[in-house]
Motif scaffolding. Sequence first.
Motif, PDB file in Angstrom:
ATOM      1  N   MET A   1       0.843  -1.160   0.000  1.00  0.00           N
ATOM      2  CA  MET A   1       0.000   0.000   0.000  1.00  0.00           C
ATOM      3  C   MET A   1       0.898   1.235   0.000  1.00  0.00           C
ATOM      4  N   PRO A   2       0.692   2.112  -0.959  1.00  0.00           N
ATOM      5  CA  PRO A   2       1.503   3.331  -0.989  1.00  0.00           C
ATOM      6  C   PRO A   2       1.130   4.285   0.149  1.00  0.00           C
ATOM      7  N   ASP A   3       2.101   5.032   0.618  1.00  0.00           N
ATOM      8  CA  ASP A   3       1.883   6.005   1.681  1.00  0.00           C
ATOM      9  C   ASP A   3       1.510   7.344   1.047  1.00  0.00           C
ATOM     10  N   LEU A   4       0.235   7.554   0.809  1.00  0.00           N
ATOM     11  CA  LEU A   4      -0.234   8.743   0.104  1.00  0.00           C
ATOM     12  C   LEU A   4      -0.031  10.023   0.904  1.00  0.00           C
ATOM     13  N   TYR A   5       0.111   9.901   2.218  1.00  0.00           N
ATOM     14  CA  TYR A   5       0.260  11.087   3.072  1.00  0.00           C
ATOM     15  C   TYR A   5       1.700  11.311   3.505  1.00  0.00           C
ATOM     16  N   ARG A   6       2.620  10.585   2.929  1.00  0.00           N
ATOM     17  CA  ARG A   6       4.053  10.772   3.154  1.00  0.00           C
ATOM     18  C   ARG A   6       4.429  10.736   4.642  1.00  0.00           C
ATOM     19  N   GLY A   7       3.910   9.716   5.338  1.00  0.00           N
ATOM     20  CA  GLY A   7       4.258   9.510   6.741  1.00  0.00           C
ATOM     21  C   GLY A   7       3.398  10.244   7.753  1.00  0.00           C
ATOM     22  N   LYS A   8       2.537  11.138   7.299  1.00  0.00           N
ATOM     23  CA  LYS A   8       1.670  11.851   8.236  1.00  0.00           C
ATOM     24  C   LYS A   8       0.494  10.962   8.621  1.00  0.00           C
ATOM     25  N   SER A   9       0.111  11.024   9.892  1.00  0.00           N
ATOM     26  CA  SER A   9      -1.058  10.285  10.365  1.00  0.00           C
ATOM     27  C   SER A   9      -1.685  11.048  11.520  1.00  0.00           C
ATOM     28  N   THR A  10      -2.904  10.697  11.827  1.00  0.00           N
ATOM     29  CA  THR A  10      -3.610  11.360  12.914  1.00  0.00           C
ATOM     30  C   THR A  10      -4.739  10.476  13.418  1.00  0.00           C
ATOM     31  N   VAL A  11      -5.184  10.751  14.628  1.00  0.00           N
ATOM     32  CA  VAL A  11      -6.370  10.097  15.175  1.00  0.00           C
ATOM     33  C   VAL A  11      -7.503  11.106  15.330  1.00  0.00           C
ATOM     34  N   GLU A  12      -7.241  12.354  14.971  1.00  0.00           N
ATOM     35  CA  GLU A  12      -8.224  13.433  15.072  1.00  0.00           C
ATOM     36  C   GLU A  12      -9.007  13.552  13.770  1.00  0.00           C
ATOM     37  N   ALA A  13     -10.329  13.548  13.862  1.00  0.00           N
ATOM     38  CA  ALA A  13     -11.179  13.602  12.674  1.00  0.00           C
ATOM     39  C   ALA A  13     -10.930  14.856  11.845  1.00  0.00           C
TER      40      ALA A  13
END
Length: 75
Positions: A1-13
């Motif tokens: 699966m490609p990382d479309l967000y370039r390593g950014k992630s969040t749990v906040e909507a």
Amino acid sequence: MPDLYRGKSTVEAEEAHHLMTGLDFGDAASQDIAGAVHWLKKGGAKVGVTGFCMGGALTLLAAGLVCDIDAAITW
């Protein structure tokens, strides 16, 4: 699966919505998904792309932009 967000992630909507709306779909489909498809094809396997909602839109874009995809299914 490609990382479309370039390593950014969040749990906040709200932040997730911000990341999604800031995504360049054409770039993600033509570069990130294409790169993943080409990497997988090095092994000689057939490669399919599938997705739901935003992933479905990316699947359709990738099907039109990436010539090496063997199957594309949206749901």
